[in-house]
Design a protein around this motif. Sequence first.
Motif, short mmCIF file in Angstrom:
data_model
loop_
_atom_site.label_atom_id
_atom_site.label_comp_id
_atom_site.label_asym_id
_atom_site.label_seq_id
_atom_site.Cartn_x
_atom_site.Cartn_y
_atom_site.Cartn_z
N LEU A 1 0.95 -0.73 0.46
CA LEU A 1 -0.13 0.12 0.33
C LEU A 1 1.05 0.75 0.02
O LEU A 1 1.62 1.36 0.81
N THR B 1 1.80 4.99 0.06
CA THR B 1 0.88 6.50 0.58
C THR B 1 1.51 7.56 0.70
O THR B 1 2.64 7.63 0.66
N TRP B 2 0.72 8.78 -0.17
CA TRP B 2 1.68 10.45 0.08
C TRP B 2 0.90 10.89 0.36
O TRP B 2 -1.35 10.65 0.48
N SER C 1 -5.67 9.57 -7.76
CA SER C 1 -4.07 8.38 -7.28
C SER C 1 -3.92 7.98 -7.92
O SER C 1 -4.72 6.41 -8.39
N GLY D 1 -6.27 3.98 -6.67
CA GLY D 1 -6.66 4.33 -5.59
C GLY D 1 -7.41 5.38 -5.29
O GLY D 1 -8.85 5.54 -6.08
N ASN E 1 -8.20 8.98 -2.59
CA ASN E 1 -7.29 10.34 -1.96
C ASN E 1 -8.37 10.66 -0.48
O ASN E 1 -10.36 10.30 -1.06
N HIS F 1 -3.78 10.40 0.02
CA HIS F 1 -3.85 9.67 -1.18
C HIS F 1 -3.00 8.05 -0.74
O HIS F 1 -2.27 7.18 -0.15
N ARG F 2 -3.71 7.03 -1.40
CA ARG F 2 -2.90 5.83 -1.26
C ARG F 2 -3.87 5.00 -2.63
O ARG F 2 -5.06 4.84 -2.65
N LEU G 1 -3.91 0.59 -3.29
CA LEU G 1 -2.49 -0.57 -4.02
C LEU G 1 -2.43 -1.43 -4.51
O LEU G 1 -2.86 -1.76 -5.56
N CYS H 1 4.73 7.59 -8.00
CA CYS H 1 3.37 8.40 -7.24
C CYS H 1 2.83 9.39 -7.88
O CYS H 1 3.77 10.99 -8.24
N SER I 1 -0.74 3.45 7.04
CA SER I 1 -2.30 2.62 6.58
C SER I 1 -1.56 1.28 6.81
O SER I 1 -1.07 0.98 6.04
N SER J 1 -5.68 1.04 12.22
CA SER J 1 -4.70 1.32 12.03
C SER J 1 -4.08 0.73 13.57
O SER J 1 -3.21 1.03 13.53
#
Length: 442
Positions: free
Chosen positions: A49, A51-52, A61, A76, A78, A90-91, A93, A107, A216, A225
Amino acid sequence: MYLFLILLSLGAVKASIRTVREPGPVYNCSYCQPEQIHIAFGEKTNDILVTWTTFNDTGESRVQYGALTMDKEARGWNTQFKDGRGQWIHRVLLKDLLFNTKYTYHCGSQYGWSERFTFKTPPQGENWVVRAAIYGDMGTDNAHSLPYLQDEAERDNFDLILHVGDFAYDMYEQQSRVGDQFMRQIQPLAAIVPYMTCPGNHEENHNFSNYKERFSMPGMGSFSSMFYSWDVGPVHFVAINTEAYYFLNYGLGPLVNQYEWLKRDLAEANRPKNRTKRPWIVLYGHRPMYCSNDDDDDCPYEYTRLGIPLLGMFSLEPLLKDFGVDVVIWAHEHSYERTWPLYDHKVYNGTRGAYINPGAPVHVITGSAGCREKTDGFVSNPPAWSAFRSSDYGFTRFRAHNGTHLYFEQVSVDQYGKVVDSFWILQERHGPFKNIESQSRP
């Protein structure tokens, strides 16, 4: 003359046609450059995953990635994080990746892309050596261990990172700018090695909002989480939220939910098929059950061990015994300390020395990565259960060699990377510690 006028008019029409342009892509996103990039394992270790953060809404994303070339793309979602100045998390997978394979990725969105990063997925199955860096309590200021961790991560020395609570000091400060800076600082390692976390007391502001929004972890949709478990190689890792015992202003719900989940998770891990497949159970959380530091703010308060004040409910130490948790990793104290095999302040050494078939969980406190609060000292006379102590800045290296052998070593940054403590645990009898009550203090 008429011919001249006709040609002239045609030329004017042609000229006017040349000046008409089709509308191009609209670029109206001033703060859409990806930053604070980090990765974590998903539900499986071949799910990653990514993430940013961006400070404007990009509307999409995307991660472009591949084993040889970046010939694949995943999309993904956001979410807007409003605690502070406002930003978008943003995520994406990346599912069902090839095992034991190096991937390249970047990304972003139509408005901008990050630089390229690489990560390597773990081997498939249980029969390989798991390598980790473990620490807690690292801030933006005075982060002594950070350069060493960045260097080792870029040399491919780790398969994963465990950050056992307390980030940035504190992420919410300066309208969450301190959190932004911390995430930028860890990007050189967290963008290339899965960065696995649990919350600490310094994340509590606004009900742990900075922690919940920025990280995440597996099962984040259910528990934000805050607690979760995952399998890698011969190890079943379990992350818990110790702060549920201390911040009861958020109600008993988080504590009850975690306790009931933890019993189910450990019971599942102890089913014969699962315990044979992944013999080691390693639990990690922020505040320790035991410590011998000379500050009186924490060591006397053993809520995770004994249960919530006055009522004594939801105590965790009996679960460690009943489900045979081999190692418990803590932070919070800005120091390093390891114990002998320990239960209820009593030492239960192994069959041939302390750590050969130990009779109780071994506790490791590793909270000296470096922060503005500096390091903690110790009481002059250590209790009988304390095996080694150090107040140097540093971090812990971990190796799960197979189903019977674990190796730990503590790196002192004060001594320029010298290993100041190391030990093996050999366990051939994984499972509940059934003989604890019948043994006496040595």
